[in-house]
Design a protein around this motif. Structure first.
Motif, PDB file in Angstrom:
ATOM      1  N   UNK A  71       0.828  -1.209   0.000  1.00 44.44           N
ATOM      2  CA  UNK A  71       0.000   0.000   0.000  1.00 44.44           C
ATOM      3  C   UNK A  71       0.860   1.256   0.000  1.00 44.44           C
ATOM      4  N   UNK A  72       1.925   1.248   0.803  1.00 47.27           N
ATOM      5  CA  UNK A  72       2.823   2.405   0.825  1.00 47.27           C
ATOM      6  C   UNK A  72       3.499   2.580  -0.537  1.00 47.27           C
ATOM      7  N   UNK A 145      13.210   3.431  -7.607  1.00 40.83           N
ATOM      8  CA  UNK A 145      11.810   3.046  -7.829  1.00 40.83           C
ATOM      9  C   UNK A 145      11.266   2.174  -6.696  1.00 40.83           C
ATOM     10  N   UNK A 146      12.013   2.053  -5.604  1.00 43.19           N
ATOM     11  CA  UNK A 146      11.714   1.002  -4.630  1.00 43.19           C
ATOM     12  C   UNK A 146      11.169   1.497  -3.301  1.00 43.19           C
ATOM     13  N   UNK A 147      10.566   0.534  -2.586  1.00 43.02           N
ATOM     14  CA  UNK A 147      10.429   0.578  -1.139  1.00 43.02           C
ATOM     15  C   UNK A 147      11.157  -0.650  -0.606  1.00 43.02           C
ATOM     16  N   UNK A 148      11.605  -0.560   0.635  1.00 40.59           N
ATOM     17  CA  UNK A 148      12.370  -1.637   1.267  1.00 40.59           C
ATOM     18  C   UNK A 148      11.525  -2.282   2.357  1.00 40.59           C
ATOM     19  N   UNK A 149      11.618  -3.600   2.471  1.00 40.52           N
ATOM     20  CA  UNK A 149      11.007  -4.333   3.579  1.00 40.52           C
ATOM     21  C   UNK A 149      12.117  -5.058   4.330  1.00 40.52           C
ATOM     22  N   UNK A 171      17.915   4.024   1.321  1.00 43.99           N
ATOM     23  CA  UNK A 171      17.076   5.215   1.415  1.00 43.99           C
ATOM     24  C   UNK A 171      17.820   6.451   0.912  1.00 43.99           C
ATOM     25  N   UNK A 172      19.073   6.569   1.251  1.00 39.98           N
ATOM     26  CA  UNK A 172      19.860   7.709   0.780  1.00 39.98           C
ATOM     27  C   UNK A 172      20.093   7.671  -0.724  1.00 39.98           C
ATOM     28  N   UNK A 173      20.045   6.467  -1.302  1.00 41.20           N
ATOM     29  CA  UNK A 173      20.202   6.326  -2.749  1.00 41.20           C
ATOM     30  C   UNK A 173      18.896   6.552  -3.495  1.00 41.20           C
ATOM     31  N   UNK A 174      17.800   6.783  -2.757  1.00 41.69           N
ATOM     32  CA  UNK A 174      16.558   7.152  -3.415  1.00 41.69           C
ATOM     33  C   UNK A 174      15.365   6.257  -3.167  1.00 41.69           C
ATOM     34  N   UNK A 175      15.535   5.161  -2.425  1.00 42.51           N
ATOM     35  CA  UNK A 175      14.363   4.354  -2.070  1.00 42.51           C
ATOM     36  C   UNK A 175      13.394   5.216  -1.263  1.00 42.51           C
ATOM     37  N   UNK A 176      12.100   5.051  -1.509  1.00 52.95           N
ATOM     38  CA  UNK A 176      11.110   5.975  -0.952  1.00 52.95           C
ATOM     39  C   UNK A 176      10.920   5.819   0.548  1.00 52.95           C
ATOM     40  N   UNK A 177      10.994   4.600   1.051  1.00 53.23           N
ATOM     41  CA  UNK A 177      10.731   4.351   2.465  1.00 53.23           C
ATOM     42  C   UNK A 177      11.104   2.913   2.768  1.00 53.23           C
ATOM     43  N   UNK A 178      11.237   2.612   4.053  1.00 53.41           N
ATOM     44  CA  UNK A 178      11.470   1.236   4.491  1.00 53.41           C
ATOM     45  C   UNK A 178      10.408   0.851   5.505  1.00 53.41           C
ATOM     46  N   UNK A 179       9.916  -0.369   5.384  1.00 52.64           N
ATOM     47  CA  UNK A 179       8.950  -0.939   6.319  1.00 52.64           C
ATOM     48  C   UNK A 179       9.692  -1.982   7.149  1.00 52.64           C
ATOM     49  N   UNK A 180       9.703  -1.790   8.461  1.00 57.39           N
ATOM     50  CA  UNK A 180      10.423  -2.673   9.372  1.00 57.39           C
ATOM     51  C   UNK A 180       9.450  -3.315  10.351  1.00 57.39           C
ATOM     52  N   UNK A 181       9.724  -4.553  10.706  1.00 58.22           N
ATOM     53  CA  UNK A 181       8.959  -5.180  11.776  1.00 58.22           C
ATOM     54  C   UNK A 181       9.892  -6.013  12.644  1.00 58.22           C
ATOM     55  N   UNK A 182       9.522  -6.132  13.910  1.00 55.05           N
ATOM     56  CA  UNK A 182      10.297  -6.910  14.875  1.00 55.05           C
ATOM     57  C   UNK A 182       9.404  -7.130  16.102  1.00 55.05           C
ATOM     58  N   UNK A 253      10.733  11.554   0.248  1.00 55.54           N
ATOM     59  CA  UNK A 253      11.446  12.773  -0.137  1.00 55.54           C
ATOM     60  C   UNK A 253      12.879  12.520  -0.534  1.00 55.54           C
ATOM     61  N   UNK A 254      13.526  11.503   0.110  1.00 53.67           N
ATOM     62  CA  UNK A 254      14.964  11.315  -0.114  1.00 53.67           C
ATOM     63  C   UNK A 254      15.259  10.874  -1.539  1.00 53.67           C
TER      64      UNK A 254
END
Length: 254
Positions: A71-72, A145-149, A171-182, A253-254
């Motif tokens: 969704x993100x 073009x990515x998001x990270x999980x 993220x600094x290279x342009x990935x839009x966001x990261x989704x983390x779980x723990x 934004x990054x």
């Protein structure tokens, strides 16, 4: 790798964000960098065995994390998913079936990654030891073009700093966001449990405030944070789910 997280695909922060149903209040402040911000007195494991992500068809772990990430990605206009610590990529395969036009990258090592190579008809599979890799051999356009999980991986690592640095680098290279779980320790065994975790493949488990302190100290901006289901059998909210970016930036934004 697996964990426990969100029951909703909506943002998790703000005045209406769900509060952790903690088993107890803590009388101690959070720790410092030397303990990865875990409270004083907690015992972590010094080593764990390799986590082989064998499929259990009767239970889906962290069933809402990957849908939340998808969704993100749609909201942010991204069509690449980079899964750090993908294991055997069962939930990534479900996303690939739902979004056949997207590109999927799984990152892991050893038997898990070999299984992905041999069994999945989709995806780019990248071998990396998450406790030593400094960057991933990915096309810069793919990263932008990515998001990270990174779902229920961090608790398996003796030293989580390299994996967090790897995610921050994407993220600094342009990935839009990261989704983390723990796992959320306060919801499973209490803030002041002495450790180590009951799960023998976990090095340590953070309470939510400890993990957020670790992320901020590592250079992340936390955009959303809450709890999600650990599994679809108990439906208990005992996994942390976070959406993060680079410190000082808005999401995407990054």
């Amino acid at each position: 790798m697996h964990a426990d997280t969100t029951t909703t695909s909506q943002p998790l922060t703000g005045p209406d964000a769900p509060l952790p149903p903690a088993l107890s209040e803590s009388s101690q402040p959070i720790g410092g960098p030397e303990s990865f911000f875990i409270r004083c007195g907690y015992r972590s494991r010094s080593e764990v065995e390799y986590f082989l992500d064998e499929t259990d068809d009767t239970v889906t772990w962290q069933p809402d994390v990957y849908p939340y990430a998808a969704e993100r990605a749609k909201e942010l206009g991204r069509d690449v998913v980079i899964d750090i610590g993908c294991g055997q990529a069962g939930k990534l395969a479900s996303l690939a079936a739902e979004h056949p036009d997207w590109t999927f990258v799984g990152v892991d090592f050893g038997d898990n990654l070999r299984w992905c190579h041999d069994n999945h008809p989709f995806g780019q599979w990248v071998e990396a030891d998450l406790e030593s890799a400094e960057r991933l051999p990915l096309d810069p356009d793919l990263v932008r073009r990515s998001v990270v999980i990174c779902s229920d991986v961090i608790e398996h690592l003796v030293d989580p700093a390299p994996a967090l640095s790897l995610i921050l680098g994407l993220l600094r290279e342009g990935s839009a966001a990261a989704v983390l779980s723990t796992p959320a320790r306060e919801c499973r065994s209490g803030y002041d449990t002495p450790g180590p975790p009951r799960n023998p493949s976990h090095v340590r488990e953070w309470a939510s405030d400890e993990f957020q302190a670790l992320l901020r100290a590592s250079g992340f901006e936390i955009h959303d944070a809450g709890l999600t289901r650990s599994d679809d059998a108990s439906n208990g909210l005992s996994t942390q789910l976070l959406l993060v970016g680079v410190g000082g930036t808005e999401v995407g934004e990054q």
